[in-house]
Design a protein around this motif. Structure first.
Motif, PDB file in Angstrom:
ATOM      1  N   SER A 100     -26.963  37.217  42.573  1.00 41.49           N
ATOM      2  CA  SER A 100     -25.773  37.517  41.781  1.00 41.49           C
ATOM      3  C   SER A 100     -24.533  37.365  42.649  1.00 41.49           C
ATOM      4  O   SER A 100     -24.629  37.151  43.864  1.00 41.49           O
ATOM      5  N   ASP A 108     -33.478  25.062  36.712  1.00 35.68           N
ATOM      6  CA  ASP A 108     -32.384  24.556  35.875  1.00 35.68           C
ATOM      7  C   ASP A 108     -32.770  23.220  35.251  1.00 35.68           C
ATOM      8  O   ASP A 108     -33.535  22.434  35.836  1.00 35.68           O
ATOM      9  N   ASN A 143     -37.802  31.618  28.065  1.00 36.90           N
ATOM     10  CA  ASN A 143     -36.484  32.052  28.540  1.00 36.90           C
ATOM     11  C   ASN A 143     -36.681  33.217  29.502  1.00 36.90           C
ATOM     12  O   ASN A 143     -36.870  34.357  29.091  1.00 36.90           O
ATOM     13  N   LEU A 164     -29.101  32.964  35.584  1.00 35.67           N
ATOM     14  CA  LEU A 164     -28.694  31.597  35.262  1.00 35.67           C
ATOM     15  C   LEU A 164     -28.360  31.571  33.780  1.00 35.67           C
ATOM     16  O   LEU A 164     -29.107  32.119  32.961  1.00 35.67           O
ATOM     17  N   ASP A 165     -27.226  30.970  33.425  1.00 39.60           N
ATOM     18  CA  ASP A 165     -26.837  30.905  32.018  1.00 39.60           C
ATOM     19  C   ASP A 165     -27.916  30.208  31.209  1.00 39.60           C
ATOM     20  O   ASP A 165     -28.513  29.213  31.651  1.00 39.60           O
ATOM     21  N   ASP A 166     -28.159  30.710  29.999  1.00 39.39           N
ATOM     22  CA  ASP A 166     -29.226  30.167  29.165  1.00 39.39           C
ATOM     23  C   ASP A 166     -29.106  28.663  28.957  1.00 39.39           C
ATOM     24  O   ASP A 166     -30.107  27.949  28.916  1.00 39.39           O
ATOM     25  N   GLU A 167     -27.898  28.164  28.861  1.00 37.64           N
ATOM     26  CA  GLU A 167     -27.705  26.734  28.590  1.00 37.64           C
ATOM     27  C   GLU A 167     -28.183  25.855  29.742  1.00 37.64           C
ATOM     28  O   GLU A 167     -28.381  24.651  29.577  1.00 37.64           O
ATOM     29  N   HIS A 168     -28.400  26.473  30.911  1.00 33.96           N
ATOM     30  CA  HIS A 168     -28.833  25.703  32.081  1.00 33.96           C
ATOM     31  C   HIS A 168     -30.321  25.877  32.391  1.00 33.96           C
ATOM     32  O   HIS A 168     -30.840  25.240  33.319  1.00 33.96           O
ATOM     33  N   LYS A 169     -31.019  26.713  31.662  1.00 37.09           N
ATOM     34  CA  LYS A 169     -32.422  26.999  31.968  1.00 37.09           C
ATOM     35  C   LYS A 169     -33.348  25.911  31.418  1.00 37.09           C
ATOM     36  O   LYS A 169     -33.106  25.349  30.346  1.00 37.09           O
TER      37      LYS A 169
END
Length: 458
Positions: free
Chosen positions: A365, A416, A442, A447-452
């Protein structure tokens, strides 16, 4: 781990230092801090603000440290005469750090070429690196030279095939000994790396024996563990629980029912998915009956597991045995999928990654807390440039050197999606019919969900 010593200092950003002072010493108070280089030059630092982070420590955020250079040692002083080495901290998570030290060369690790042995280690925050090398005839240390992008390199003018080695790294105020994160070979239980001359491990992999494979929907996949596949006491395998035993022919039960590889051939499958076969941590390779594990506890990502070797004391055995397994599968029109766990390691603090470049390889973080989406107390930070490079090159190595036909990615949602797409692109250049899939959940990593690399982003 921070706040273990009376006085600690970390470079956490460009022109930002974090200092911790124990309250057991002058109540954790200091009105001034200095940096000092090895020539004795002193620069006064500027205290931006002070925090009380716990009952035991005061935390200072300090600036005026633009003069700090990577690869050089600095000492931090406080007003009562205490000193502490400056440690390179969270600054390695910044994009600017990646821009400064991203290395595109293909020579990391140890490579034998033209009768010479070349060592290369990416360690941009290190002060000094030595390779400690052992051959049957001698033991010696090779100083490595710091070059562009923080890569330390050295060469020995002879072929050191099967020599063992470790790295000694001067970093963050201490000397650390580690195996090579890029190693291709290992001694028993991964306590030393081994130089491997790849030209001496070539095996005909029989890709020509494989039938055309046009679509992933044609795949018929059988998943198994190398150890479990031949471990039953009621089979007559001569090499139980090993790569060699996996492709042993003519094995049966007492009732003459086919077992092992003969059974596999008769199934009519297109792919066999092998549970982890890279070097994992918790099986004692010299006493394999003591502990049992499927292998989801990575130790060395580019080295086959030693407990599966026919001769664990021979560093070549695990390599040649695995290549022979793949070749034999190919001869019987079975492709091999490797189950890979690039999302975490067994123990972060003892990993070659963390010892070589602290803070870099594992996701954290903004405050420095370690991400634990894998529930294994660490998550690989695949979006960092050199982490992504490592994973991509590792998968390419398994395809080019061992003939792997696919990968199943464990906990793919930790990684990612950009890294996964690059892997897909690069591997299809080598093997267009490569089979790639994984667990697309998920995961609660930082890490932002859009990058997973999860189902929703496919």
């Amino acid at each position: 781990m921070r706040k273990e010593q009376r006085f600690e200092a970390y470079l956490d950003d460009f022109n930002l230092m974090t200092i911790y002072l124990s309250k057991q010493f002058y109540q954790g108070n200091s009105d001034v801090f200095y940096s000092q280089d090895v020539e004795g030059n002193i620069v006064k630092l500027q205290i931006k603000y002070k925090e009380v982070t716990s009952m035991d420590y005061s935390k200072y955020i300090v600036t005026n440290c633009e003069h700090i250079e990577f690869g050089k040692p600095y000492t931090i002083l406080e007003e009562h005469g205490q000193t502490t080495p400056l440690q390179i901290g969270l600054i390695v998570k910044k994009d600017k750090f990646d821009a400064m030290f991203a290395y595109d060369g293909d020579d990391l690790g140890v490579h034998v070429k033209d009768g010479q042995t070349h060592f290369a280690l990416w360690a941009p925050t290190a002060i000094e690196v030595l390779a400690k090398i052992t051959t049957p005839a001698k033991q010696f240390t090779l100083p490595l030279e710091r070059q562009a992008q923080g890569v330390f390199k050295g060469v020995v003018l002879e072929n050191l095939h099967l020599a063992s080695y470790t790295y000694l790294i001067d970093i963050n105020g201490e000397w650390v000994e580690t195996i090579d994160p890029y190693a291709f070979g290992s001694v028993v239980n991964g306590i030393k790396s081994v130089v491997i001359d790849q030209a001496q491990t070539r095996v005909e992999l029989h890709h020509d024996k494989l039938s055309p494979f046009a679509s992933p929907t044609q795949a018929i996949i059988y998943e198994t563990s190398v150890r479990d596949f031949t471990s039953d006491a009621n089979t007559n395998h001569q090499h139980k629980r090993t790569f060699k035993g996996f492709v042993e022919r003519g094995t049966t039960t007492p009732q003459k029912t086919k077992t092992g590889f003969d059974y596999l051939i008769d199934l009519g499958i297109t792919h066999v998915q092998l549970m982890p076969i890279y070097d994992f941590a918790t099986v004692d390779e010299s006493n394999i009956d003591v502990f049992y594990n499927w292998g989801y506890d990575p130790h060395q990502f580019n080295v086959p597991e030693g407990s599966y070797a026919s001769d664990v004391n021979d560093p070549l055995s695990r390599i040649l045995d695995l290549k022979t397994l793949v070749a034999t599968c190919h001869q019987h029109d079975i492709r091999v999928v490797m189950d890979v766990v690039y999302n975490h390691v067994y123990e972060m603090g003892q990993s070659a990654f963390e010892k070589t470049v602290p803070y870099y390889y594992f996701r954290r973080s903004e405050s420095g807390a370690v991400s634990n989406g894998s529930f294994c107390e660490n998550d690989i930070d695949s979006a960092r440039y050199m982490v992504r490079k490592f994973i991509v090159e590792s998968t390419k190595m398994w395809v080019q050197e061992y003939g792997m036909d696919g990968f199943r990615f464990d906990l793919m949602g930790i990684l990612d999606v950009d890294t996964l797409n690059i892997i897909d692109t690069e591997l299809r250049k080598i093997k267009p019919d490569i089979l790639l899939y994984g667990e697309g959940w998920n995961m609660p990593t930082i890490l932002d969900d859009e990058h997973k690399g999860m189902i929703a982003n496919q």
